[in-house]
Structure formats: C-alpha cells, structure tokens
Design a protein around this motif. Structure first.
Motif, PDB file in Angstrom:
ATOM      1  N   LEU A  63       0.835  -1.196   0.000  1.00 57.79           N
ATOM      2  CA  LEU A  63       0.000   0.000   0.000  1.00 57.79           C
ATOM      3  C   LEU A  63       0.868   1.243   0.000  1.00 57.79           C
ATOM      4  CD1 LEU A  63      -2.763  -0.843   2.629  1.00 57.79           C
ATOM      5  CD2 LEU A  63      -2.957  -0.894   0.153  1.00 57.79           C
ATOM      6  N   GLN A  64       0.475   2.206  -0.781  1.00 55.26           N
ATOM      7  CA  GLN A  64       1.122   3.510  -0.765  1.00 55.26           C
ATOM      8  C   GLN A  64       0.355   4.382   0.227  1.00 55.26           C
ATOM      9  OE1 GLN A  64       1.104   4.817  -4.839  1.00 55.26           O
ATOM     10  NE2 GLN A  64       2.417   3.137  -5.498  1.00 55.26           N
ATOM     11  N   PRO A  65       0.934   5.501   0.662  1.00 58.34           N
ATOM     12  CA  PRO A  65       0.257   6.329   1.676  1.00 58.34           C
ATOM     13  C   PRO A  65      -1.168   6.736   1.320  1.00 58.34           C
ATOM     14  CG  PRO A  65       2.524   7.040   1.439  1.00 58.34           C
ATOM     15  CD  PRO A  65       2.279   6.013   0.364  1.00 58.34           C
ATOM     16  N   HIS A  66      -1.418   7.135   0.078  1.00 61.64           N
ATOM     17  CA  HIS A  66      -2.787   7.547  -0.276  1.00 61.64           C
ATOM     18  C   HIS A  66      -3.756   6.366  -0.244  1.00 61.64           C
ATOM     19  CE1 HIS A  66      -1.428   6.184  -4.274  1.00 61.64           C
ATOM     20  NE2 HIS A  66      -2.710   6.035  -4.560  1.00 61.64           N
ATOM     21  N   GLU A  67      -3.269   5.156  -0.519  1.00 63.53           N
ATOM     22  CA  GLU A  67      -4.121   3.968  -0.435  1.00 63.53           C
ATOM     23  C   GLU A  67      -4.462   3.650   1.022  1.00 63.53           C
ATOM     24  OE1 GLU A  67      -2.369   1.758  -4.446  1.00 63.53           O
ATOM     25  OE2 GLU A  67      -1.453   1.335  -2.488  1.00 63.53           O
ATOM     26  N   MET A  68      -3.486   3.822   1.916  1.00 62.08           N
ATOM     27  CA  MET A  68      -3.732   3.582   3.339  1.00 62.08           C
ATOM     28  C   MET A  68      -4.694   4.630   3.891  1.00 62.08           C
ATOM     29  SD  MET A  68      -3.467   1.775   5.902  1.00 62.08           S
ATOM     30  CE  MET A  68      -2.141   0.773   6.444  1.00 62.08           C
ATOM     31  N   GLU A  69      -4.569   5.880   3.431  1.00 56.93           N
ATOM     32  CA  GLU A  69      -5.501   6.915   3.854  1.00 56.93           C
ATOM     33  C   GLU A  69      -6.918   6.579   3.397  1.00 56.93           C
ATOM     34  OE1 GLU A  69      -4.235  10.904   2.832  1.00 56.93           O
ATOM     35  OE2 GLU A  69      -2.194  10.481   3.514  1.00 56.93           O
ATOM     36  N   SER A  70      -7.059   6.032   2.201  1.00 58.85           N
ATOM     37  CA  SER A  70      -8.382   5.617   1.713  1.00 58.85           C
ATOM     38  C   SER A  70      -8.949   4.493   2.563  1.00 58.85           C
ATOM     39  CB  SER A  70      -8.298   5.147   0.258  1.00 58.85           C
ATOM     40  OG  SER A  70      -7.918   6.197  -0.579  1.00 58.85           O
ATOM     41  N   TYR A  71      -8.089   3.555   2.960  1.00 60.99           N
ATOM     42  CA  TYR A  71      -8.530   2.464   3.830  1.00 60.99           C
ATOM     43  C   TYR A  71      -9.042   3.021   5.157  1.00 60.99           C
ATOM     44  CZ  TYR A  71      -8.413  -1.448   7.051  1.00 60.99           C
ATOM     45  OH  TYR A  71      -8.747  -2.362   8.010  1.00 60.99           O
ATOM     46  N   MET A  72      -8.299   3.949   5.722  1.00 60.93           N
ATOM     47  CA  MET A  72      -8.694   4.549   7.004  1.00 60.93           C
ATOM     48  C   MET A  72     -10.022   5.295   6.849  1.00 60.93           C
ATOM     49  SD  MET A  72      -6.474   3.500   9.086  1.00 60.93           S
ATOM     50  CE  MET A  72      -7.235   4.343  10.425  1.00 60.93           C
ATOM     51  N   GLY A  73     -10.186   6.005   5.756  1.00 62.89           N
ATOM     52  CA  GLY A  73     -11.427   6.738   5.516  1.00 62.89           C
ATOM     53  C   GLY A  73     -12.638   5.814   5.450  1.00 62.89           C
ATOM     54  N   GLY A  74     -12.474   4.663   4.815  1.00 69.55           N
ATOM     55  CA  GLY A  74     -13.568   3.704   4.733  1.00 69.55           C
ATOM     56  C   GLY A  74     -13.854   3.012   6.047  1.00 69.55           C
ATOM     57  N   LEU A  75     -12.856   2.935   6.900  1.00 70.07           N
ATOM     58  CA  LEU A  75     -12.991   2.223   8.166  1.00 70.07           C
ATOM     59  C   LEU A  75     -13.674   3.060   9.248  1.00 70.07           C
ATOM     60  CD1 LEU A  75     -12.102  -0.543   9.277  1.00 70.07           C
ATOM     61  CD2 LEU A  75     -10.026   0.544  10.083  1.00 70.07           C
ATOM     62  N   ILE A  76     -13.642   4.360   9.123  1.00 71.07           N
ATOM     63  CA  ILE A  76     -14.167   5.251  10.166  1.00 71.07           C
ATOM     64  C   ILE A  76     -15.627   4.953  10.495  1.00 71.07           C
ATOM     65  CG2 ILE A  76     -14.806   7.650  10.642  1.00 71.07           C
ATOM     66  CD1 ILE A  76     -12.144   8.445   9.368  1.00 71.07           C
ATOM     67  N   SER A  77     -16.435   4.683   9.492  1.00 70.97           N
ATOM     68  CA  SER A  77     -17.858   4.445   9.751  1.00 70.97           C
ATOM     69  C   SER A  77     -18.110   3.119  10.464  1.00 70.97           C
ATOM     70  CB  SER A  77     -18.640   4.485   8.437  1.00 70.97           C
ATOM     71  OG  SER A  77     -18.193   3.443   7.580  1.00 70.97           O
ATOM     72  N   ASN A  78     -17.112   2.223  10.489  1.00 68.50           N
ATOM     73  CA  ASN A  78     -17.272   0.927  11.150  1.00 68.50           C
ATOM     74  C   ASN A  78     -16.764   0.914  12.590  1.00 68.50           C
ATOM     75  OD1 ASN A  78     -18.286  -0.147   8.769  1.00 68.50           O
ATOM     76  ND2 ASN A  78     -16.264  -0.731   8.054  1.00 68.50           N
ATOM     77  N   LEU A  79     -16.092   1.953  13.019  1.00 68.07           N
ATOM     78  CA  LEU A  79     -15.513   1.979  14.358  1.00 68.07           C
ATOM     79  C   LEU A  79     -16.370   2.844  15.275  1.00 68.07           C
ATOM     80  CD1 LEU A  79     -11.773   2.377  13.300  1.00 68.07           C
ATOM     81  CD2 LEU A  79     -12.945   0.289  13.984  1.00 68.07           C
TER      82      LEU A  79
END
Length: 191
Positions: A63-79
């Motif tokens: 994963l590149q940094p922008h891909e990891m940021e996208s992962y984090m963005g998608g995860l916020i609604s699940n936490l």
C-alpha cells in the motif's frame, strides 16, 4: 461489469459476512464473550486484508500512503468510537493514522507498506480495539492510551499545530529546537 479480481473479493466478503453471523452466534452461545471477540477480530482481520487488497491499485501486495488513507477513511464508519468525528477532521485523522502505520511498517521510508506486515502489526490490533465499545463507555485514560482514538488524534494534531509556527505543514529544525527548549529536553544536540 466486475473484473474477475473484484468479483472474487466480493464473493469472499459475502461469505465472510454470512460466516460472521452464523459462527458468532454459535461460538458466543457455547464459550462466552472472549471467543466472541476473538472470532470477530479474525473476521475483521480477513475483511481488512480484502479491503486493503481492493485498494492496492497496482496489485503488488503493498500500500502507498494515499491507499492507506483511503482504507482509514472507509474504516471510520465501522468503528464505534469514531462515529462522532467532525467531518472537517476526517481527512486529517486519515493522514495521521496512515502515517502511524507507515512509521512502523515502512521503517526504510520507501513510501509503501506490505499488506501482510500491516495486518500483523500491533498498530492494526490497536485500531481494531475501537470496534469494541462506544466512546462513552471508555474512560479518558483508555482513550489516551489508544493512539487511534479520536481524543488522541486531536491531541496530536493540536500539538503539531502548536509547534509548526510558520504553518507550512512541516517542522523545521528551529521549530523542533524551540519545542525541545520549551519542554526541557534540549541538551545541546545539533539538529
């Protein structure tokens, strides 16, 4: 039209959701809460792997940094503990969290982190702890201990902005030296 890779991942996700519902109920009835949490963590780990693989644009397992940021963005609604995050802070939170992963999972600063290494990291376990309960049920001390909590991320952001005097988004040597003098850790180190 779904590509073969996307179709396979969609089927895996669908199977995991069904597996999660059925197995969670059975194991919870037989063994209690701890196994319930363990199973959910394993399913969450598998889902994280699938989601990270979907975001891996070049399918190289990194994963590149922008891909990891996208992962984090998608995860916020699940936490649960992050549901109350102000909309204006979401992008900053994703950037802060992604940088923490890259600090530990990319020690040579190559700007890509191995998905397997991310999944095995303590960072992901700490992040998944935010699944457990809502922010109201967690004490202030527990929130401060979890680096990924909203309270902790806001504290880090505020500290950074206080140190960054020229507000350019980076810390210069004089800014770091001033901060070290302010908190009393400066020992004539050449920065």
């Amino acid at each position: 039209m779904l590509t073969m890779k996307m179709e396979k991942m969609w089927m895996q996700t669908l199977c995991l959701d069904v597996l999660n519902i059925n197995l969670t109920f059975i194991i919870y009835l037989k063994t209690g809460y701890w196994s319930f949490f363990t199973l959910n963590f394993k399913v969450s780990l598998t889902q994280a792997r699938i989601e990270m693989s979907e975001l891996d644009e070049d399918s190289d397992g990194f994963l590149q940094p922008h891909e990891m940021e996208s992962y984090m963005g998608g995860l916020i609604s699940n936490l649960l503990q992050l549901w109350d995050m102000p909309g204006a802070f979401v992008q900053m939170y994703c950037r802060i969290a992604a940088h923490k992963f890259f600090f530990f999972c990319d020690p040579h600063e190559r700007s890509y982190a191995c998905i397997k290494k991310v999944l095995l990291s303590n960072c992901l376990q700490e992040l998944m702890e935010l699944h457990q309960e809502s922010e109201e049920e967690v004490t202030d001390n527990e929130q401060a201990e979890n680096w990924f909590s909203l309270t902790s991320a806001q504290r880090i952001c505020d500290m950074f902005l206080a140190i960054d005097k020229d507000m350019n988004g980076t810390l210069s040597k004089p800014e770091l030296r001033d901060y070290a003098l302010q908190v009393g850790i400066y020992q004539q180190l050449e920065l």
